[in-house]
Design an enzyme around this catalytic site. Structure first.
Site, PDB file in Angstrom:
ATOM      1  N   ASP A  99       0.859  -1.191   0.000  1.00  0.00           N
ATOM      2  CA  ASP A  99       0.000   0.000   0.000  1.00  0.00           C
ATOM      3  C   ASP A  99       0.892   1.237   0.000  1.00  0.00           C
ATOM      4  O   ASP A  99       1.712   1.421   0.903  1.00  0.00           O
ATOM      5  CB  ASP A  99      -0.891  -0.032   1.252  1.00  0.00           C
ATOM      6  CG  ASP A  99      -1.960   1.055   1.230  1.00  0.00           C
ATOM      7  OD1 ASP A  99      -3.026   0.816   1.800  1.00  0.00           O
ATOM      8  OD2 ASP A  99      -1.720   2.138   0.666  1.00  0.00           O
ATOM      9  N   ASP A 136      -3.206   2.210  -5.805  1.00  0.00           N
ATOM     10  CA  ASP A 136      -2.025   2.240  -4.918  1.00  0.00           C
ATOM     11  C   ASP A 136      -1.884   1.000  -4.049  1.00  0.00           C
ATOM     12  O   ASP A 136      -1.076   0.975  -3.136  1.00  0.00           O
ATOM     13  CB  ASP A 136      -2.052   3.515  -4.057  1.00  0.00           C
ATOM     14  CG  ASP A 136      -2.707   3.323  -2.710  1.00  0.00           C
ATOM     15  OD1 ASP A 136      -3.753   2.649  -2.658  1.00  0.00           O
ATOM     16  OD2 ASP A 136      -2.165   3.830  -1.722  1.00  0.00           O
ATOM     17  N   GLU A 137      -2.642  -0.022  -4.351  1.00  0.00           N
ATOM     18  CA  GLU A 137      -2.701  -1.142  -3.424  1.00  0.00           C
ATOM     19  C   GLU A 137      -2.783  -2.465  -4.194  1.00  0.00           C
ATOM     20  O   GLU A 137      -3.541  -2.556  -5.158  1.00  0.00           O
ATOM     21  CB  GLU A 137      -4.003  -0.978  -2.641  1.00  0.00           C
ATOM     22  CG  GLU A 137      -4.001  -1.454  -1.245  1.00  0.00           C
ATOM     23  CD  GLU A 137      -5.404  -1.296  -0.677  1.00  0.00           C
ATOM     24  OE1 GLU A 137      -5.874  -2.236  -0.071  1.00  0.00           O
ATOM     25  OE2 GLU A 137      -6.035  -0.236  -0.876  1.00  0.00           O
TER      26      GLU A 137
END
Ligand code: TTP
Ligand code: MG
Length: 384
Positions: free
Chosen positions: A33, A128-129
């Protein structure tokens, strides 16, 4: 503000089959993350912003919300999902930057390319993960911890961005672990540590436990994983419905979800935020017709794009979302396998959603859920 959402394939269902005779799976999962992702990307492009309270979000006069904030801004209480208006009240010298999704998309792709050097089993959850299954990975003598460290090192070296990582034997624990040493840290939960870790884990950290469920559980004296474990599967189901089954497994560290590598699009929705609240159903219906036209165009576009991959999107359900003046929202879904939905179908859903609360509406969204592509479709652009 119009926003088009394309979601990736992902399941939230945990396997609820008989697990009493289950052998331990011993997978090695990394959850990555990025830290303050949109804000970090903006700072990277304009280093003068470093160390200053910044937030990414729309202008307050457009009634926008904050996407994310730098740690300096978070000290003032500025965070994702609060209104930009409120953010500026909390931190008057806040530097508010409009979102630039193309920039975030480009970074996301570059980071994904780094992941690919380590494993093909990657499941992106958002820009983003991602989950990575590195069970088969031979790098660093099979150490998932060292692999995560190397991935983070490369992200920093090549992209000048920091990431946090969680490493564990399943997705549930890996995701919680990535939050443990944030920002710019990583945390490993070994299979040996897992039971005691989960025992002391606050119930609101369990995925799916929101304000309502946690209130209910707290009122019964259930504060953490060890309290949860005292209840039978039957008792938890009685309390929480099928979600009780999930919790029964999670508090025992059981989460058999695979890292899903197929990242075909699972839904396509268009939503619109209005500068002035819509008070009546008739007003909402009028706007719905306009959004429907937009959706129609996007869908045809998508269908056209997918031809290149010999994939024809199949609709499995319709969805309407409303957000009210108080930021509460409601989503209504109907399963159907129409070739293409009609405006009349959406009118019915809208009416039902509106009547649920009968409050002034600030946002309307509509779209479709799609059947997964056989063999996994290829992801095209996420934002348009
Ligand atoms: P997050 O990973 O939840 O947040 P973050 O990366 O900004 O911060 P953290 O260090 O705590 O991980 O979300 C990733 C990005 O998604 C975030 O930078 C902006 C966007 N986002 C929104 O647009 N709206 C939201 O409500 C949230 C939570 C995130
Ligand atoms: Mg993040």
């Amino acid at each position: 503000m119009v926003k088009v959402n394309f979601e990736y394939g992902r399941t939230t269902d945990l396997t609820t089959r008989d697990h009493s005779s289950k052998q331990p799976t011993h997978k090695k999962i990394i959850h990555i993350d990025m830290d303050c992702f949109y804000a970090a990307v903006e700072i990277k492009h304009n280093p003068k912003l470093r160390g200053r309270p910044i937030a990414v979000g729309g202008r307050p006069e457009e009634r926008s919300v904050i996407c994310t904030a730098s740690y300096e801004a978070r000290k003032y209480g500025v965070k994702a999902a609060i209104s930009s208006y409120r953010a500026l009240k909390l931190c008057p010298h806040l530097i508010l930057i409009p979102p630039d999704f193309e920039k975030y998309q480009a970074e996301s792709e570059a980071i994904h390319e780094i992941f690919e050097r380590f494993t093909p089993k990657i499941e992106p959850l958002s820009l983003d993960e991602a989950y990575l299954d590195v069970s088969e990975n031979q790098a660093f003598k099979g150490s998932a911890f060292l692999t995560a460290q190397e991935i983070r090192r490369l992200i920093f070296k090549e992209r000048k961005l920091t990431a946090s990582a969680g490493i564990a034997e399943n997705k549930f624990l890996a995701k919680i672990a990535s939050d443990w040493k944030k920002p710019n840290g990583q945390f490993l939960i070994t299979p040996q540590m897992a039971p005691s870790f989960i025992d002391q884990l606050a119930i609101e950290k369990f995925p799916g436990v929101g304000k309502v469920t946690s209130k209910k559980l707290y009122s019964l004296g259930i504060k953490n994983g060890s309290d949860l474990k005292k209840y039978s599967e039957h008792e938890l189901r009685n309390m929480l419905g099928s979600f009780g089954d999930h919790l029964y497994l999670l508090c025992r560290g059981i989460d058999e979800r695979e890292v899903e590598t197929s990242n075909e699009r699972k839904s396509l929705t268009v939503e619109y935020t209005y500068p002035k609240d819509l008070i009546t159903l008739a007003e909402c219906e009028e706007k719905l017709a306009i959004i429907f036209k937009d959706f129609e165009e996007r869908f045809l576009d998508y269908e056209e794009n997918m031809k290149e991959y010999n994939y024809a999107p199949l609709i499995k359900g319709l969805v309407v979302k409303l957000k009210f003046h108080d930021f509460k929202s409601t989503t209504l879904e109907r399963f159907t396998n129409v070739k293409f939905p009609s405006l009349e179908q959406y009118y019915l859903l809208l009416k039902e959603a509106f009547l649920r609360y009968q409050k002034p509406v600030r946002l309307i969204g509509l779209g479709v859920r799609l059947k997964p592509a056989p063999g996994g479709g290829r992801q095209l652009e996420i934002w348009k």
